[in-house]
Design a protein around this motif. Structure first.
Motif, PDB file in Angstrom:
ATOM      1  N   ASN A 134      61.874  16.680   2.970  1.00 12.72           N
ATOM      2  CA  ASN A 134      60.471  16.520   3.354  1.00 12.72           C
ATOM      3  C   ASN A 134      59.642  17.704   2.880  1.00 12.72           C
ATOM      4  O   ASN A 134      60.107  18.527   2.096  1.00 12.72           O
ATOM      5  CB  ASN A 134      60.362  16.337   4.878  1.00 12.72           C
TER       6      ASN A 134
ATOM      7  N   ASN B 296      62.780   9.695   0.043  1.00  8.67           N
ATOM      8  CA  ASN B 296      62.796  10.866   0.903  1.00  8.67           C
ATOM      9  C   ASN B 296      61.528  10.834   1.743  1.00  8.67           C
ATOM     10  O   ASN B 296      60.966   9.763   1.984  1.00  8.67           O
ATOM     11  CB  ASN B 296      62.890  12.141   0.061  1.00  8.67           C
ATOM     12  N   ASP B 297      61.076  11.981   2.181  1.00  7.00           N
ATOM     13  CA  ASP B 297      59.876  12.025   3.015  1.00  7.00           C
ATOM     14  C   ASP B 297      58.917  13.106   2.521  1.00  7.00           C
ATOM     15  O   ASP B 297      58.270  13.786   3.301  1.00  7.00           O
ATOM     16  CB  ASP B 297      60.276  12.287   4.482  1.00  7.00           C
TER      17      ASP B 297
ATOM     18  N   ASN C  55      58.178   7.583  -0.750  1.00  6.64           N
ATOM     19  CA  ASN C  55      57.967   8.844  -0.046  1.00  6.64           C
ATOM     20  C   ASN C  55      56.651   8.728   0.719  1.00  6.64           C
ATOM     21  O   ASN C  55      56.213   7.621   1.038  1.00  6.64           O
ATOM     22  CB  ASN C  55      57.929  10.006  -1.043  1.00  6.64           C
TER      23      ASN C  55
ATOM     24  N   ASN D  87      53.984   4.722  -1.492  1.00  6.49           N
ATOM     25  CA  ASN D  87      53.463   6.023  -1.089  1.00  6.49           C
ATOM     26  C   ASN D  87      52.066   5.812  -0.514  1.00  6.49           C
ATOM     27  O   ASN D  87      51.727   4.703  -0.093  1.00  6.49           O
ATOM     28  CB  ASN D  87      53.441   6.982  -2.282  1.00  6.49           C
TER      29      ASN D  87
END
Length: 681
Positions: free
Chosen positions: A107, A126-127, A150, A174
């Motif tokens: 992140n 992912n973040d 993300n 996103n």
């Protein structure tokens, strides 16, 4: 003999072991980058062999690491359950070509700088929550880019000019916004583009001329306009969940290149167009040949005069500036003599691109200075009104409302006066506050209305968290004003030199963060904007601080005006080469920024006539002392009261020393300065 050979054999054995250790030893900067990444990822036990300090990734075969010789070339750690961030030293992996950290729980921000030699980059699933890093624009060999799934946000900058090898882009799922950058049109090798599940808006016309694209997903965005016919024939196309127009699509402007995917990507419209082109070539062939000979001769004779537009056409058509009007079908090919070129501007790559619209018979062309040119001339007149050139989010202020909110521009509302004009504080009854910069009308010349329109249009496209963005403009009664947000803490100059530093101190960490934020703003102007944008007036009074002391660089995009004033842009800030205004380059900006860093380090002004003669020029006084720790600590701002780490001061001074080198070529690019400052934060 045998006893005499024993020492020799022992030496050979030890030398062999020593040699194997040396050969296996990983480059120190690679080790440091992986150590930093490991710590930033919370030192996961799942990465066998990794360490937070030291180690030998290549020699000890760290998990997921591939090397060539002593350099790390691949990192493959997909699906390892990793958390934390990637750190800020990955750019030091100079030989890294493959980076896959997908399907983890990473992140925070993506590293602002990533390795330039990457061929494969995957951070998907992912973040991460930052914007797409500008350093992608430097990855000339990149073929695969995946930031999908993300929480990336913000607008895409125009970063794809040099990525012709890129075959796959996935930015799906996103929170990206804004219009597609025009440099998408340069992605001639692109085959797959996934942009679904974002908040993109505007048209997708930038995609219509990509010859190899066969998989496009732009579903569930806010796109408008029409789906280009060129895309409707590709094998995989997803466009649902947008705001496409239901009316009939307009015909493309005459001369627009259209890709026939059945002809290997050759740009044609149809058989009729092809026939027409043959007839046209036959008709004007002699004229074209003559013009070509003249142009070639003139180009060879005056090659250094060629315009920026010509250079980009020669390089493959990278310039795709949006036209200020849409030509109508009724147009004709027209040939001008060199007399028609009088008064036209060429474009300095260090300044904003200028194209001046005319109020009568406005032309759209690629111009070659000092040579004949071809124009496409509309059959109608175009009236250049300022509003038509600006983005909708830029507010148009009336002169009356600005006068009322700034007390008729009275002296008590004057908050600054620079080389280009005065700056006033405007305050509204609802609490809004603005800084209003009035451009000296004498700097605009005869075509002040049109030129000011283009200056505003260009400035309004600049967006960065450390840049004071344009709020609006006013152009009435011969007065031209730029309107910005008002920053409550004033300028860095005010903090350092116009207040009691002991009662309003800037801590050392705050000073580093101010330097880093300003460097990132300059880096954006130099390395993200296309063409690169020289600032030409970097000084502490143009670095504005908000309530949290975050820096915002102002006065950018006005370098054209600075060419017209003989006033010194800031005593003590100018690099040695700036005695000649034409010699000002991006590296001159780096020098000026180095002087700002010296202000942060010493608390002194760049030039102070009240000090002893040997100390009046800050750069000349400081330079010999930057490498000696004892003399360095004597120069540190007394307002810091010794509250700093000596090693941090020393590293800061090292950055300063290379920024203020006398020779421009020895000064670093701003991306290197940013990278170095990040290590100090």
């Amino acid at each position: 003999m045998a006893p005499n050979l024993q020492p020799l054999l022992l030496f050979i054995a030890c030398f062999g072991v020593f040699t194997s250790i040396v050969l296996a030893k990983t480059e120190s900067q690679d080790v440091s980058a992986l150590n930093d990444a490991y710590k930033s990822m919370n030192s996961p036990s799942k990465l066998n062999g990794w360490s937070s300090s030291g180690g030998d990734p290549c020699g000890d075969s760290w998990d997921g690491i591939t090397c060539k010789g002593s350099s790390v070339t691949e990192i493959k750690v997909s699906g390892r359950g990793l958390s934390g961030s990637l750190g800020y030293q990955l750019a030091n992996l100079k030989s890294l070509t493959y980076l896959d950290v997908s399907k983890n729980n990473l992140n925070g921000n993506l590293p602002y700088q990533l390795p330039e030699n990457l061929v494969y980059l995957d951070t998907s699933e992912n973040d991460f929550n930052s914007n797409v890093p500008y350093s992608v624009s430097l990855m000339n060999d990149l073929t695969y880019l995946n930031f999908g799934r993300n929480n990336l946000n913000g607008e895409l900058s125009d970063m794809f000019q040099k990525l012709s090898k890129l075959e796959t882009i996935d930015l799906s799922s996103n929170q990206l916004t804004g219009k597609l950058p025009q440099s998408f049109a340069n992605l001639t090798g692109l085959k797959t583009l996934h942009l679904q599940e974002n908040q993109f808006k505007g048209s997708i016309n930038a995609l219509r001329d990509l010859p190899q694209i066969d998989d496009v997903n732009v579903a569930n965005n806010q796109f408008t306009g029409w789906i280009p016919n060129e895309l409707k024939s590709i094998s995989n196309l997803e466009t649902g969940g947008n705001r496409w127009s239901s009316s009939r699509a307009p015909s493309p402007p005459p001369g627009t290149r259209r890709v026939d995917r059945n002809s290997g990507g050759v740009g044609v419209n149809n058989k009729a167009l092809t026939t027409g082109l043959i007839v046209a070539v036959s008709t004007i062939g002699g004229l074209l040949f003559t013009a070509g000979v003249i142009a070639l001769f003139a180009r060879r004779k005056n090659s250094h005069h060629s315009s920026h537009f010509f250079d980009e056409e020669k390089g493959g058509g990278t310039n795709r500036s949006k036209p200020l009007f849409t030509p109508q079908p009724s147009q004709m090919l027209h040939f001008d003599s060199t007399d028609d070129l009088k008064g036209q501007k060429t474009v300095d790559s260090n300044t904003l691109t200028e194209t001046k619209p005319s109020s009568v018979n406005r032309t759209s062309s690629v111009s070659f200075k000092n040579t004949p040119i071809f124009h496409l001339i509309p059959s109608y007149q175009v009236v250049a009104t300022p509003d038509r050139f600006f983005k909708p989010e830029v507010k148009v202020f009336t002169l009356t409302e600005l006068q009322n909110s700034a007390s008729c521009f009275s002296p008590n509302r004057l908050i600054g006066q620079g080389t280009l004009g005065r700056v006033y504080k405007a305050k509204y009854e609802d609490g809004r506050k603005y800084a209003v910069k009035e451009i000296d009308s004498s700097l605009l010349g005869k075509g002040n209305q049109e030129e000011f329109s283009h200056i505003v249009s260009n400035i309004s496209s600049i967006h960065h968290q450390n840049i004071a963005e344009l709020v609006g403009y006013c152009s009435e009664q011969g007065r031209n004003m730029l309107v910005y947000d008002y920053f409550t803490s004033g300028s860095l100059n005010r903090f350092l030199h116009q207040t009691d530093g002991f009662s309003r101190p800037l801590t050392w960490n705050t000073r580093i963060r101010i330097a880093l934020g300003t460097a990132q703003a300059i880096e954006y102007l130099h390395e993200v904007c296309s063409p690169p944008l020289v600032h030409k007036n970097i000084k502490s009074s143009n670095i504005l601080l908000d309530s949290e002391l975050t820096p915002h660089l102002s006065d950018y995009g006005l370098a054209n005006f600075h060419h017209r004033t003989s006033r010194n842009l800031g005593v003590g800030y100018n690099a040695p080469e700036c005695a000649d205004p034409k010699a000002y380059t991006l590296k001159s900006d780096v020098y000026s920024f180095g002087v700002v860093m010296l202000e942060l380090l010493t608390g002194r002004m760049p030039y102070d006539s009240d000090r002893p003669k040997a100390e009046q020029s800050l750069v000349l006084w400081v330079k010999p002392k930057l490498k000696d720790m004892d003399t360095l600590e004597e120069m540190v701002d007394p307002a810091l009261c010794g509250l700093y780490a000596p090693e941090s001061i020393s590293a800061f001074a090292d950055i300063v020393s290379i920024c203020v080198m006398s020779e421009p070529g020895l000064r670093p690019p701003m991306s290197n300065v940013v990278e170095s400052l990040k290590r100090l934060v």
